[in-house]
Scaffold this motif. Structure first.
Motif, short mmCIF file in Angstrom:
data_model
loop_
_atom_site.label_atom_id
_atom_site.label_comp_id
_atom_site.label_asym_id
_atom_site.label_seq_id
_atom_site.Cartn_x
_atom_site.Cartn_y
_atom_site.Cartn_z
N ARG A 93 19.85 109.06 20.81
CA ARG A 93 19.90 108.92 22.51
C ARG A 93 19.84 107.65 23.67
NH1 ARG A 93 17.52 112.72 26.24
NH2 ARG A 93 15.56 113.02 24.45
N GLY A 94 18.62 106.94 22.71
CA GLY A 94 18.31 105.86 23.80
C GLY A 94 17.14 105.70 23.44
N THR A 95 16.95 104.52 23.35
CA THR A 95 15.08 103.42 23.39
C THR A 95 13.74 104.54 23.03
OG1 THR A 95 15.47 101.86 24.34
CG2 THR A 95 13.60 102.03 23.81
N THR A 96 14.26 105.93 24.06
CA THR A 96 13.19 106.84 24.11
C THR A 96 13.67 108.13 22.31
OG1 THR A 96 13.16 106.91 26.01
CG2 THR A 96 12.13 109.08 24.81
N GLU A 97 14.48 107.88 21.75
CA GLU A 97 14.88 109.10 20.76
C GLU A 97 14.81 108.17 20.02
OE1 GLU A 97 18.57 110.58 19.67
OE2 GLU A 97 17.32 112.84 19.32
N GLU A 123 3.16 98.58 27.40
CA GLU A 123 4.10 99.47 27.16
C GLU A 123 5.39 100.10 28.02
OE1 GLU A 123 5.78 98.47 24.44
OE2 GLU A 123 4.63 96.78 24.00
N HIS A 124 6.36 100.58 27.89
CA HIS A 124 6.44 101.40 29.18
C HIS A 124 6.38 102.75 28.34
CE1 HIS A 124 10.10 104.45 29.63
NE2 HIS A 124 10.76 103.35 30.52
N HIS A 125 6.29 104.10 29.20
CA HIS A 125 5.80 105.35 27.95
C HIS A 125 6.07 105.96 27.26
CE1 HIS A 125 4.31 105.90 32.90
NE2 HIS A 125 3.59 105.41 32.23
N ALA A 126 7.79 105.55 27.23
CA ALA A 126 8.48 105.62 24.96
C ALA A 126 7.39 104.79 24.39
CB ALA A 126 9.96 105.31 25.82
N ASN A 127 7.19 103.87 24.59
CA ASN A 127 6.68 103.15 23.48
C ASN A 127 5.22 103.36 23.53
OD1 ASN A 127 6.56 102.24 21.09
ND2 ASN A 127 6.42 100.29 21.96
N VAL A 171 6.03 96.98 19.53
CA VAL A 171 6.02 96.05 20.76
C VAL A 171 6.84 96.18 21.84
CG1 VAL A 171 5.87 94.27 19.08
CG2 VAL A 171 5.42 93.96 21.43
N THR A 172 6.95 96.44 22.59
CA THR A 172 7.89 95.93 23.53
C THR A 172 8.54 94.63 23.07
OG1 THR A 172 9.43 96.51 25.76
CG2 THR A 172 7.54 95.48 25.98
N HIS A 173 9.97 93.99 23.39
CA HIS A 173 10.64 92.35 23.38
C HIS A 173 10.39 92.26 24.39
CE1 HIS A 173 13.33 90.04 20.63
NE2 HIS A 173 12.72 89.20 21.86
N VAL A 174 10.69 92.50 25.94
CA VAL A 174 10.56 92.02 27.30
C VAL A 174 9.74 94.01 28.16
CG1 VAL A 174 11.58 91.48 29.03
CG2 VAL A 174 12.79 90.74 26.80
N SER A 175 8.65 93.61 28.54
CA SER A 175 8.58 93.97 29.65
C SER A 175 9.17 94.35 30.84
CB SER A 175 6.94 93.60 30.03
OG SER A 175 6.37 94.75 31.10
N GLY A 202 13.75 97.30 22.21
CA GLY A 202 14.89 95.94 22.87
C GLY A 202 15.00 96.85 23.78
N ALA A 203 14.66 97.75 25.08
CA ALA A 203 15.37 98.33 26.02
C ALA A 203 16.03 97.33 27.34
CB ALA A 203 14.59 99.50 26.11
N GLN A 204 14.75 96.36 27.22
CA GLN A 204 14.77 95.48 28.36
C GLN A 204 15.78 93.62 27.87
OE1 GLN A 204 15.25 95.80 31.20
NE2 GLN A 204 14.50 97.71 31.37
N SER A 205 16.15 93.54 25.91
CA SER A 205 15.76 92.36 25.61
C SER A 205 18.16 92.17 25.28
CB SER A 205 15.00 91.95 24.77
OG SER A 205 15.16 93.78 23.42
N GLY A 225 22.09 102.41 25.26
CA GLY A 225 23.39 101.32 25.48
C GLY A 225 23.58 101.58 27.50
N HIS A 226 23.18 102.06 27.83
CA HIS A 226 22.94 102.15 29.42
C HIS A 226 22.64 100.95 30.32
CE1 HIS A 226 19.15 103.86 31.15
NE2 HIS A 226 18.72 103.86 30.21
N LYS A 227 21.34 99.89 29.09
CA LYS A 227 21.30 99.44 30.38
C LYS A 227 21.75 97.63 29.53
CE LYS A 227 16.69 101.06 29.69
NZ LYS A 227 16.15 101.54 31.06
N MET A 228 22.65 97.60 28.74
CA MET A 228 23.58 97.15 28.56
C MET A 228 24.85 97.38 28.18
SD MET A 228 23.19 97.57 24.03
CE MET A 228 24.15 96.48 23.63
N1 PMP Z 1 11.57 101.11 27.40
C1 PMP Z 1 11.92 100.13 27.72
C2 PMP Z 1 10.74 98.45 28.00
C3 PMP Z 1 12.15 100.62 28.43
O1 PMP Z 1 12.84 99.70 29.71
C4 PMP Z 1 13.18 101.87 29.26
C5 PMP Z 1 13.85 102.25 29.75
N2 PMP Z 1 13.19 101.36 31.80
C6 PMP Z 1 12.78 102.43 28.12
C7 PMP Z 1 11.91 102.24 26.81
C8 PMP Z 1 13.19 103.99 27.46
O2 PMP Z 1 14.59 103.84 27.10
P1 PMP Z 1 15.56 105.34 27.83
O3 PMP Z 1 15.16 105.45 28.98
O4 PMP Z 1 16.76 104.39 27.77
O5 PMP Z 1 15.36 105.42 26.36
#
Ligand code: PMP
Length: 407
Positions: A93-97, A123-127, A171-175, A202-205, A225-228
């Protein structure tokens, strides 16, 4: 296109052609979600008008076409990030999933009591949350690479944090909160020297510069997908084939099995083992169209445009009295986070909105790094390939107005 022509690029994005609040729209929130070029919108419409059917099982012509479109999208993603094999591309579904998938499959299999999971303070809460949940489920401990006052990782701390107990580094590639570009290749080298796998968020890279997963050497790479410039509801987990093949399934259901009896289930091969149920077909089709669009512009040219605009944005924002950039790393991409003295970021965002300028305010789902900088929130302008110097100038004019309103 050899020289990057941003005005030409803007014409590809129908949404940008509107006025809001009586002014031309200035969209500076692409780190939250990016706008879509006509090519992506057309590809999705075309899929529904011509090719829609369920994939993998049907014998009829439409199912064959839909399967070709879906599996073709997998190959397009493979090429985009230079993975070795299309089986290394799992649609999610996205980076989170993607991150939850790794935590709950690789993690549940390999992480136990007393083990450690290593992440970073930016990190984003997703990581963060999926790893915290894994630690609670398994009795493992979450360890954190600290961040310095510029918003860079404290690399000197890394060696001591990578121990014989560490089961994964994530680790996130880009914060998304600071814009910092992290040295993920170097971090992967350090972790691999100790036999520790690495997941990169890699959500932001992927929107800002070319990404080559073989060159980075990481085990997992996750993006949305939605961020690119593609649709929402589709994302990618890249995983090295040998890693994915050693992982148990994620969700159970159709398509992820080879055979089912009431006594015994044989799971499907990678990547289908991780894609239970009818997949997001229009999402994959739209994502492939977004990648073709990016390829047409050239990731190198996009990176150059983004770098120049970031440099300009940094310079002009620093000229606004009372403005403090939050995150001043030497290498940044796409994100300008800031606070204006004594004015709450939410008020900054609200007044800018009246001027037709869309930015993000809040903690950006990265509360720990906000705590590090001792701010509850920031205002964040994020840049994409369709943004111009005029957009940044409008932001600066808007910020002067904010200052006038607050005296
Ligand atoms: N990681 C980073 C660095 C993000 O910027 C985001 C979205 N803001 C996410 C993860 C989560 O991405 P998504 O909501 O598309 O799953």
């Amino acid at each position: 296109m050899s020289a990057f022509d941003v005005q030409r690029v803007r014409e590809d994005f129908p949404l940008l052609r509107q006025e809001v609040r009586g002014r031309p729209l200035v969209y500076l929130d692409s780190a939250a979600t990016a706008q879509k070029p006509q090519a992506v919108i057309d590809a999705i419409v075309r899929f529904y008008e011509h090719d829609n059917a369920n994939v993998h099982r049907g014998v009829h012509v439409l199912s064959e076409r839909a399967t070709e479109a879906y599996e073709g999208a997998r190959e397009t993603v493979r090429e985009f990030i230079n993975a070795r094999d299309a089986r290394e591309i799992v649609f999610v579904r996205g980076t989170t999933e993607a991150i939850n998938l790794v935590a709950q499959t690789y993690g549940r299999k390999n992480v136990g009591p007393g083990d450690e999971v290593l992440i970073t303070h930016m990190e984003h809460h997703a990581n963060i949350v999926p790893w915290r949940m894994l630690c609670e489920q398994t009795g493992a401990t979450l360890r954190v690479i600290p961040v310095d006052d510029r918003g860079e990782l404290v690399l000197d701390a890394v060696d001591a944090l990578l121990t014989e107990k560490t089961r994964i580094l994530a680790v996130t590639h880009v914060s998304n909160a600071l814009g910092t570009v992290n040295p993920v290749k170097e971090l992967t080298r350090k972790a691999h020297a100790k036999g520790i796998p690495v997941l990169v968020d890699g959500a932001q890279s992927v929107t800002h510069f070319p990404v080559d997963v073989q060159d980075l050497g990481c085990d997992f790479y996750a993006f949305s997908g939605h961020k690119m410039f593609g649709p929402t509801g589709i994302g990618v987990l890249y995983g090295r084939l040998e890693r994915l093949e050693s992982m148990p399934p994620y969700q159970g259901g159709g398509d992820m099995i080879l055979s089912v009896t009431m006594e015994k289930i044989t799971y499907n091969r990678v990547p289908h083992r991780f894609e239970a149920g009818t997949p997001n077909l229009e999402g994959a089709v739209g994502l492939a169209a977004a990648i073709r669009y990016l390829r047409g512009l050239g990731m190198g040219a996009i990176a150059e445009h983004d770098r120049a605009l970031m440099a300009y944005g940094t310079q002009v924002l620093e000229s606004v009295p009372g403005l403090r950039l939050v995150g001043t790393a030497r290498e940044k991409a796409g994100v300008l986070s800031f606070v204006l003295e004594d004015i709450h970021p939410h008020d900054v965002g609200t007044i800018l909105d009246r001027e037709g300028i869309c930015i993000r305010t809040g903690h950006h789902c990265a509360q720990p790094v906000m705590q590090h900088f001792k701010v509850p929130a920031t205002a964040r302008a994020s840049l994409a390939l369709y943004n111009t110097r005029e957009d940044v100038d409008a932001l600066v004019r808007g910020l002067h107005k904010v200052r006038e309103v607050f005296g």
